[in-house]
Scaffold this active site. Structure first.
Site, PDB file in Angstrom:
ATOM      1  N   LEU A  15      -2.854  -6.985 -12.333  1.00 57.09           N
ATOM      2  CA  LEU A  15      -3.776  -6.463 -11.318  1.00 57.09           C
ATOM      3  C   LEU A  15      -3.991  -4.955 -11.477  1.00 57.09           C
ATOM      4  O   LEU A  15      -5.116  -4.473 -11.579  1.00 57.09           O
ATOM      5  CB  LEU A  15      -3.196  -6.796  -9.926  1.00 57.09           C
ATOM      6  CG  LEU A  15      -3.874  -6.197  -8.710  1.00 57.09           C
ATOM      7  CD1 LEU A  15      -5.252  -6.799  -8.503  1.00 57.09           C
ATOM      8  CD2 LEU A  15      -3.013  -6.422  -7.452  1.00 57.09           C
ATOM      9  N   VAL A  16      -2.888  -4.209 -11.522  1.00 58.13           N
ATOM     10  CA  VAL A  16      -2.977  -2.742 -11.551  1.00 58.13           C
ATOM     11  C   VAL A  16      -3.365  -2.226 -12.937  1.00 58.13           C
ATOM     12  O   VAL A  16      -4.286  -1.427 -13.081  1.00 58.13           O
ATOM     13  CB  VAL A  16      -1.626  -2.122 -11.110  1.00 58.13           C
ATOM     14  CG1 VAL A  16      -1.630  -0.619 -11.301  1.00 58.13           C
ATOM     15  CG2 VAL A  16      -1.334  -2.481  -9.664  1.00 58.13           C
ATOM     16  N   GLY A  17      -2.664  -2.697 -13.962  1.00 56.34           N
ATOM     17  CA  GLY A  17      -2.918  -2.214 -15.323  1.00 56.34           C
ATOM     18  C   GLY A  17      -4.345  -2.488 -15.756  1.00 56.34           C
ATOM     19  O   GLY A  17      -4.989  -1.634 -16.385  1.00 56.34           O
ATOM     20  N   SER A 108       6.258   1.161  -5.042  1.00 57.34           N
ATOM     21  CA  SER A 108       5.703   0.235  -4.050  1.00 57.34           C
ATOM     22  C   SER A 108       6.060   0.741  -2.665  1.00 57.34           C
ATOM     23  O   SER A 108       7.073   1.427  -2.486  1.00 57.34           O
ATOM     24  CB  SER A 108       6.339  -1.135  -4.260  1.00 57.34           C
ATOM     25  OG  SER A 108       6.125  -1.951  -3.123  1.00 57.34           O
ATOM     26  N   SER A 109       5.254   0.368  -1.667  1.00 53.61           N
ATOM     27  CA  SER A 109       5.562   0.807  -0.303  1.00 53.61           C
ATOM     28  C   SER A 109       6.818   0.123   0.249  1.00 53.61           C
ATOM     29  O   SER A 109       7.359   0.563   1.262  1.00 53.61           O
ATOM     30  CB  SER A 109       4.375   0.551   0.626  1.00 53.61           C
ATOM     31  OG  SER A 109       4.056  -0.816   0.643  1.00 53.61           O
ATOM     32  N   CYS A 110       7.320  -0.923  -0.425  1.00 58.87           N
ATOM     33  CA  CYS A 110       8.519  -1.598   0.092  1.00 58.87           C
ATOM     34  C   CYS A 110       9.797  -0.822  -0.221  1.00 58.87           C
ATOM     35  O   CYS A 110      10.886  -1.253   0.151  1.00 58.87           O
ATOM     36  CB  CYS A 110       8.607  -3.034  -0.385  1.00 58.87           C
ATOM     37  SG  CYS A 110       8.944  -3.160  -2.120  1.00 58.87           S
ATOM     38  N   TYR A 137      13.727  -6.117  -5.442  1.00 55.94           N
ATOM     39  CA  TYR A 137      12.544  -5.472  -6.022  1.00 55.94           C
ATOM     40  C   TYR A 137      12.518  -3.992  -5.625  1.00 55.94           C
ATOM     41  O   TYR A 137      12.288  -3.109  -6.461  1.00 55.94           O
ATOM     42  CB  TYR A 137      11.292  -6.191  -5.501  1.00 55.94           C
ATOM     43  CG  TYR A 137       9.986  -5.604  -5.932  1.00 55.94           C
ATOM     44  CD1 TYR A 137       9.501  -5.807  -7.211  1.00 55.94           C
ATOM     45  CD2 TYR A 137       9.198  -4.870  -5.048  1.00 55.94           C
ATOM     46  CE1 TYR A 137       8.267  -5.286  -7.606  1.00 55.94           C
ATOM     47  CE2 TYR A 137       7.963  -4.354  -5.434  1.00 55.94           C
ATOM     48  CZ  TYR A 137       7.508  -4.565  -6.711  1.00 55.94           C
ATOM     49  OH  TYR A 137       6.291  -4.053  -7.090  1.00 55.94           O
ATOM     50  N   LYS A 141      12.663  -0.523  -7.929  1.00 57.26           N
ATOM     51  CA  LYS A 141      11.630   0.522  -7.867  1.00 57.26           C
ATOM     52  C   LYS A 141      12.232   1.877  -7.477  1.00 57.26           C
ATOM     53  O   LYS A 141      11.825   2.925  -7.992  1.00 57.26           O
ATOM     54  CB  LYS A 141      10.517   0.125  -6.888  1.00 57.26           C
ATOM     55  CG  LYS A 141       9.659  -1.039  -7.387  1.00 57.26           C
ATOM     56  CD  LYS A 141       8.812  -0.595  -8.562  1.00 57.26           C
ATOM     57  CE  LYS A 141       7.890  -1.675  -9.073  1.00 57.26           C
ATOM     58  NZ  LYS A 141       7.175  -1.295 -10.293  1.00 57.26           N
ATOM     59  N   LEU A 167      -1.729  -4.202  -2.540  1.00 59.23           N
ATOM     60  CA  LEU A 167      -2.948  -4.120  -3.349  1.00 59.23           C
ATOM     61  C   LEU A 167      -3.623  -5.476  -3.454  1.00 59.23           C
ATOM     62  O   LEU A 167      -2.971  -6.511  -3.307  1.00 59.23           O
ATOM     63  CB  LEU A 167      -2.579  -3.647  -4.756  1.00 59.23           C
ATOM     64  CG  LEU A 167      -1.876  -2.297  -4.815  1.00 59.23           C
ATOM     65  CD1 LEU A 167      -1.283  -2.076  -6.202  1.00 59.23           C
ATOM     66  CD2 LEU A 167      -2.843  -1.175  -4.453  1.00 59.23           C
ATOM     67  N   HIS A 180       0.614 -12.680  -3.108  1.00 61.39           N
ATOM     68  CA  HIS A 180       0.602 -11.929  -1.853  1.00 61.39           C
ATOM     69  C   HIS A 180      -0.374 -12.582  -0.884  1.00 61.39           C
ATOM     70  O   HIS A 180      -1.174 -13.440  -1.262  1.00 61.39           O
ATOM     71  CB  HIS A 180       0.191 -10.472  -2.110  1.00 61.39           C
ATOM     72  CG  HIS A 180       1.233  -9.701  -2.857  1.00 61.39           C
ATOM     73  ND1 HIS A 180       1.146  -9.461  -4.207  1.00 61.39           N
ATOM     74  CD2 HIS A 180       2.388  -9.133  -2.449  1.00 61.39           C
ATOM     75  CE1 HIS A 180       2.204  -8.775  -4.595  1.00 61.39           C
ATOM     76  NE2 HIS A 180       2.979  -8.559  -3.550  1.00 61.39           N
TER      77      HIS A 180
HETATM   78  O1  GFB Z   1       1.729 -10.265   1.048  1.00 53.16           O
HETATM   79  P1  GFB Z   1       3.063 -10.797   1.418  1.00 53.16           P
HETATM   80  O2  GFB Z   1       3.545 -11.971   0.649  1.00 53.16           O
HETATM   81  O3  GFB Z   1       4.166  -9.700   1.256  1.00 53.16           O
HETATM   82  O4  GFB Z   1       3.059 -11.209   2.965  1.00 53.16           O
HETATM   83  P2  GFB Z   1       4.824  -8.478   2.071  1.00 53.16           P
HETATM   84  C1  GFB Z   1       2.547 -10.373   3.976  1.00 53.16           C
HETATM   85  C2  GFB Z   1       2.553 -11.108   5.302  1.00 53.16           C
HETATM   86  O5  GFB Z   1       1.564 -12.155   5.271  1.00 53.16           O
HETATM   87  C3  GFB Z   1       3.871 -11.784   5.678  1.00 53.16           C
HETATM   88  C4  GFB Z   1       2.122 -13.370   5.751  1.00 53.16           C
HETATM   89  O6  GFB Z   1       4.086 -11.624   7.070  1.00 53.16           O
HETATM   90  C5  GFB Z   1       3.591 -13.256   5.351  1.00 53.16           C
HETATM   91  O7  GFB Z   1       4.406 -14.153   6.085  1.00 53.16           O
HETATM   92  N1  GFB Z   1       1.393 -14.520   5.196  1.00 53.16           N
HETATM   93  C6  GFB Z   1       0.622 -15.367   5.911  1.00 53.16           C
HETATM   94  C7  GFB Z   1       1.377 -14.924   3.923  1.00 53.16           C
HETATM   95  N2  GFB Z   1       0.133 -16.340   5.126  1.00 53.16           N
HETATM   96  C8  GFB Z   1       0.588 -16.082   3.882  1.00 53.16           C
HETATM   97  C9  GFB Z   1       0.402 -16.752   2.637  1.00 53.16           C
HETATM   98  O8  GFB Z   1      -0.260 -17.790   2.519  1.00 53.16           O
HETATM   99  N3  GFB Z   1       0.996 -16.174   1.544  1.00 53.16           N
HETATM  100  C10 GFB Z   1       1.731 -15.021   1.636  1.00 53.16           C
HETATM  101  N4  GFB Z   1       2.269 -14.502   0.514  1.00 53.16           N
HETATM  102  N5  GFB Z   1       1.949 -14.405   2.818  1.00 53.16           N
HETATM  103  C11 GFB Z   1       5.581  -7.939  -0.328  1.00 53.16           C
HETATM  104  C12 GFB Z   1       6.908  -7.726  -0.971  1.00 53.16           C
HETATM  105  O9  GFB Z   1       5.859  -7.986   1.011  1.00 53.16           O
HETATM  106  O10 GFB Z   1       4.679  -6.878  -0.505  1.00 53.16           O
HETATM  107  C13 GFB Z   1       6.817  -7.155  -2.318  1.00 53.16           C
HETATM  108  O11 GFB Z   1       7.645  -8.906  -0.929  1.00 53.16           O
HETATM  109  C14 GFB Z   1       5.781  -6.069  -2.448  1.00 53.16           C
HETATM  110  O12 GFB Z   1       8.060  -6.666  -2.694  1.00 53.16           O
HETATM  111  C15 GFB Z   1       4.497  -6.424  -1.775  1.00 53.16           C
HETATM  112  O13 GFB Z   1       6.259  -4.857  -1.938  1.00 53.16           O
HETATM  113  C16 GFB Z   1       3.485  -5.301  -1.782  1.00 53.16           C
HETATM  114  O14 GFB Z   1       3.834  -7.423   2.382  1.00 53.16           O
HETATM  115  O15 GFB Z   1       5.614  -8.974   3.217  1.00 53.16           O
END
Ligand code: GFB
Length: 315
Positions: A15-17, A108-110, A137, A141, A167, A180
């Site tokens: 995605l980023v690269g 990353s913001s995490c 992760y 970072k 992103l 994500h």
């Molecule tokens: O984007 P996401 O997976 O990561 O989830 P984080 C963000 C929020 O969306 C959480 C909700 O509260 C999820 O429970 N969500 C709702 C969903 N529906 C969905 C779905 O269908 N799929 C997903 N994936 N989420 C990540 C980190 O955290 O962010 C990484 O785990 C990284 O390390 C990344 O930093 C940028 O924002 O929670």
């Protein structure tokens, strides 16, 4: 950088690269270097050393990483800490060994504490406990940031670290299990519409807030910082605006044209409650994000339909 500088983009297919590569090409940089995983395994110390010995890149965008959504981070913690640590150890060390003029490391913001005051300023790094769903992760970072700073201090290198918010955009991972939230919901709403389903399931409560940055804006910011910023202090890159997941879901629902209802699976984790970056530092250097959320989602959905939507397993 000048237009003929030898610039290596690590992770050019991600995605980023891929966004950084597109942007460098469109700005006329014409000595770009990128390798597939088959050509150089970035986790392999001797592969990376041989690559640097031969190519001696002058500038590096370190965008290679194992990234994923909340569930992927929880399911594969060993891969997230090992792969990310190995890639950055190999690249940062060899950048020093082979005289790279400048390296930009993507964090990353995490990396910020789970219950960090909002918006999160750069100086809040390492002031509290991390979010457990992505701690391995985040630890990798944070090690990358500290490694850049340590090499700058001891060896006088010019390695900068940037912290992007969540992103999205072209070449994202749309796998419903490992992606994500934003690409996951694009795919879920698209498939629900195509399959005439009545509901789409959202993980968690829908109340956590996130900040979303269109990846082409990030690429612009990275090139801007590579050309204008020197220093060991980390720099946040975001929009400075946040939105609850539920509201995000309604925007994607509309963009994809789905008419059914949303359901919430509260057995799935919410993750950190808020994650909004303070972007004053980058704004005061002269850069600001341009792409509005709805506009960025529309562009991403268009890309999904054209590039990935027709394939059975799009990742
Ligand atoms: O984007 P996401 O997976 O990561 O989830 P984080 C963000 C929020 O969306 C959480 C909700 O509260 C999820 O429970 N969500 C709702 C969903 N529906 C969905 C779905 O269908 N799929 C997903 N994936 N989420 C990540 C980190 O955290 O962010 C990484 O785990 C990284 O390390 C990344 O930093 C940028 O924002 O929670």
């Amino acid at each position: 950088m000048n237009k003929t500088s030898r610039i290596y983009i690590a992770g050019h297919k991600g995605l980023v690269g891929s966004a950084i590569l597109r942007r460098l090409q469109s700005e006329g940089y014409n000595n770009l270097l990128y390798k597939t995983h088959g050509e150089v395994d970035l986790c392999n110390q001797s592969d990376v050393k041989s690559f640097f010995k031969k190519e001696k890149p002058e500038y590096i965008f370190l965008a290679a990483a194992r990234a994923g959504g909340i569930q992927a981070n929880s399911a594969f913690p060993a891969e997230f800490i090992y792969i990310n640590s190995a890639i950055q150890l190999n690249i940062i060390h060899n950048a020093h060994m082979y005289g790279t003029k400048k390296l930009l490391f993507l964090g990353s913001s995490c990396i910020y504490p789970r219950l960090c005051p909002q918006p999160m300023k750069e100086e809040y790094l390492l002031t509290g406990l991390l979010e457990p769903t992505n701690e391995p992760y985040a630890i990798a970072k944070i090690a990358g940031i500290r490694m850049c700073q340590a090499y700058n201090r001891q060896y006088g290198t010019n390695f900068i670290s940037v912290m992007p918010t969540n992103l999205y955009g072209p070449n994202d991972n749309f796998d419903p299990e490992t992606s994500h939230v934003l690409p996951a919901l694009i795919r879920k709403f698209h498939e629900a519409k195509a399959g005439d389903k009545k509901t789409v399931e959202i993980w968690g409560t829908g109340t956590p807030k996130r900040e979303f940055l269109y990846v082409d804006d990030l690429a612009e910011a990275c090139i801007f910082l590579m050309n204008r910023y020197d220093g060991s202090d980390i720099i946040n890159i975001g929009t400075g605006e946040e939105i609850p997941i539920k509201e995000l879901a309604y925007i994607i629902k509309e963009v994809a044209g789905f008419n059914g209802e949303l359901t919430f699976d509260t057995s799935k984790p919410d993750g950190t409650p808020r994650k909004l970056l303070d972007v004053n530092r980058i704004n005061s250097l002269g850069w600001k994000a341009e792409t509005g959320l709805k506009d960025g989602i529309e562009k991403t959905y268009k890309w999904y339909l054209e590039e990935a939507g027709s394939k059975p397993a799009c990742r």
